[in-house]
Design an enzyme around this catalytic site. Sequence first.
Site, short mmCIF file in Angstrom:
data_model
loop_
_atom_site.label_atom_id
_atom_site.label_comp_id
_atom_site.label_asym_id
_atom_site.label_seq_id
_atom_site.Cartn_x
_atom_site.Cartn_y
_atom_site.Cartn_z
CG ASN A 58 41.75 34.05 -1.54
OD1 ASN A 58 42.76 33.56 -1.06
ND2 ASN A 58 41.59 34.28 -2.83
CG HIS B 41 29.37 45.67 20.66
ND1 HIS B 41 29.56 44.65 21.57
CD2 HIS B 41 30.34 45.50 19.72
CE1 HIS B 41 30.58 43.92 21.21
NE2 HIS B 41 31.07 44.41 20.09
N GLY C 11 38.56 41.84 -2.62
CA GLY C 11 39.40 41.89 -1.42
C GLY C 11 39.03 43.04 -0.50
CE LYS D 164 28.77 47.24 -14.47
NZ LYS D 164 29.51 47.30 -15.71
#
Length: 184
Positions: A83, A113, A140, A181
């Site tokens: 998205n 790094h 998100g 869970k």
Amino acid sequence: MKTEMEKMRSMEAYAFADAEIRTSFVHAKKLCARLNRISSVDEGYREMIEELVPGLPASSEICPPFTCDHGHGIRMGEHSLINYGCVVLDEAFVTIGHHVKIGPHCQLFTPQHPIDYRQRREPQETAFPITIGDDTWLGGGVVVCPGVTIGRRCIIAAGSVVIRDVPDDCMAAGNPAVVKKRLA
């Protein structure tokens, strides 16, 4: 003797200032800049995204804006979605299974790094692959760190930072993400 690109893809220390790596990086940056000026329904989008991410299945979609370091390090399965606003640092391979949903503003980071500050001064790093299993959903703003495997049929809650592997059929959340869970 391995090239720096071959070292990059095989979890060895590599010089990211190498000419071949730099050319790949510049190519991806230019394509991302062009891609991020259009939408996924505009003419030319599909050709551009397939040039950036070779082998992208026709049933899968990457919604701009999108940023990656190389593009050719991303392997996406059928019917998967990345998205809006996602960042994929694909120095090592990022493998995304079939039917995967990656929410807005997720970040998938493969480079690591050096720990020693003196070594960090040099143009070198190591990269570790990320794998996301079939039928998994990242909410998100999820961050996935180098070397992580997320199993099949998982849910990673929005805003989580995944620093360790997540087994199949689990819901994980938090910073760092922990399994909350079992889903099956």
